[in-house]
Scaffold this active site. Structure first.
Site, mmCIF file in Angstrom:
data_model
loop_
_atom_site.group_PDB
_atom_site.id
_atom_site.type_symbol
_atom_site.label_atom_id
_atom_site.label_comp_id
_atom_site.label_asym_id
_atom_site.label_seq_id
_atom_site.Cartn_x
_atom_site.Cartn_y
_atom_site.Cartn_z
ATOM 1 N N CYS A 298 -31.166 20.800 32.018
ATOM 2 C CA CYS A 298 -30.454 19.875 32.903
ATOM 3 C C CYS A 298 -30.037 20.486 34.237
ATOM 4 C CB CYS A 298 -29.251 19.263 32.199
ATOM 5 S SG CYS A 298 -27.939 20.430 31.771
ATOM 6 N N ASP B 201 -30.064 10.733 35.695
ATOM 7 C CA ASP B 201 -30.167 11.926 34.863
ATOM 8 C C ASP B 201 -31.625 12.140 34.479
ATOM 9 O OD1 ASP B 201 -29.868 14.012 33.071
ATOM 10 O OD2 ASP B 201 -28.312 13.044 31.885
ATOM 11 N N GLU C 234 -37.373 21.255 29.089
ATOM 12 C CA GLU C 234 -37.754 22.399 28.265
ATOM 13 C C GLU C 234 -36.704 23.483 28.406
ATOM 14 O OE1 GLU C 234 -39.228 25.726 29.991
ATOM 15 O OE2 GLU C 234 -41.023 24.749 30.778
ATOM 16 N N HIS D 94 -23.332 19.713 30.433
ATOM 17 C CA HIS D 94 -24.481 18.995 30.970
ATOM 18 C C HIS D 94 -24.216 18.721 32.446
ATOM 19 C CE1 HIS D 94 -28.013 16.486 30.894
ATOM 20 N NE2 HIS D 94 -27.343 15.445 31.344
#
Length: 163
Positions: free
Chosen positions: A67, A119, A37, A105
């Site tokens: 992330c 991940d 989110e 990221h």
């Protein structure tokens, strides 16, 4: 870090030794229980990436994150559980096959019998560790592999969603 509270948050009872089976279970449970989110980003709420703030947000307040928060906290959990892990910068692929900026990221490299990319911070993506060997991994979200491209490893989802 309160490891047991984190494990309860993702629905895992007790602990296990640092191996691929447990790593897979940790990743799957995290992705099924902690959402990606970016509400704080959208609401322009200050985001603090210190471990205590991330832990409070994700574990105590039962929220998700983006992330840097999700993979950052999961990385710390892995370290506490005895995994050899490091954080990596990622670049997200665009539809035109270009890549976003460095540090666009964050993901995790875990060293076991071989190296794996983990991940938990990209939303609907692979739900198990990806071997750095180029071996394909399939799950409900698609088929993935990491392949060496010159001197850079690229992370590709073969069903058209890159990450």
């Amino acid at each position: 870090m309160d490891v047991q509270a984190y494990l309860r948050r993702i629905g895992i009872e007790g602990e296990s030794s640092p191996n691929l089976d447990f790593l897979t279970r940790l990743q799957q449970r995290h992705m099924f229980t902690v959402p990606f989110e970016n509400l704080d980003v959208m609401n322009k709420t200050e985001i603090t990436l210190d471990p205590d703030s991330m832990f409070a947000k994700i574990v105590h307040n039962r929220r998700g994150g983006f992330c840097y928060e999700l993979n950052g906290l999961f990385y710390r959990l892995l370290q506490e559980l005895g995994y050899e892990a490091e954080l990596l910068s990622g670049r997200v692929a665009a539809d035109d096959h270009t890549y976003g900026p460095e540090f666009d990221h964050m993901l995790i490299l875990v060293r076991l019998d071989q190296d794996y990319v983990v991940d938990v911070g990209f939303g609907d993506s692979v739900r198990s560790p990806l071997p750095m060997s180029g071996e394909e991994v399939s799950d409900v979200s698609g088929t993935y592999r990491i392949r060496k491209n010159r001197t850079v490893f690229s992370f590709k989802n073969f069903w058209g969603i890159n990450g």
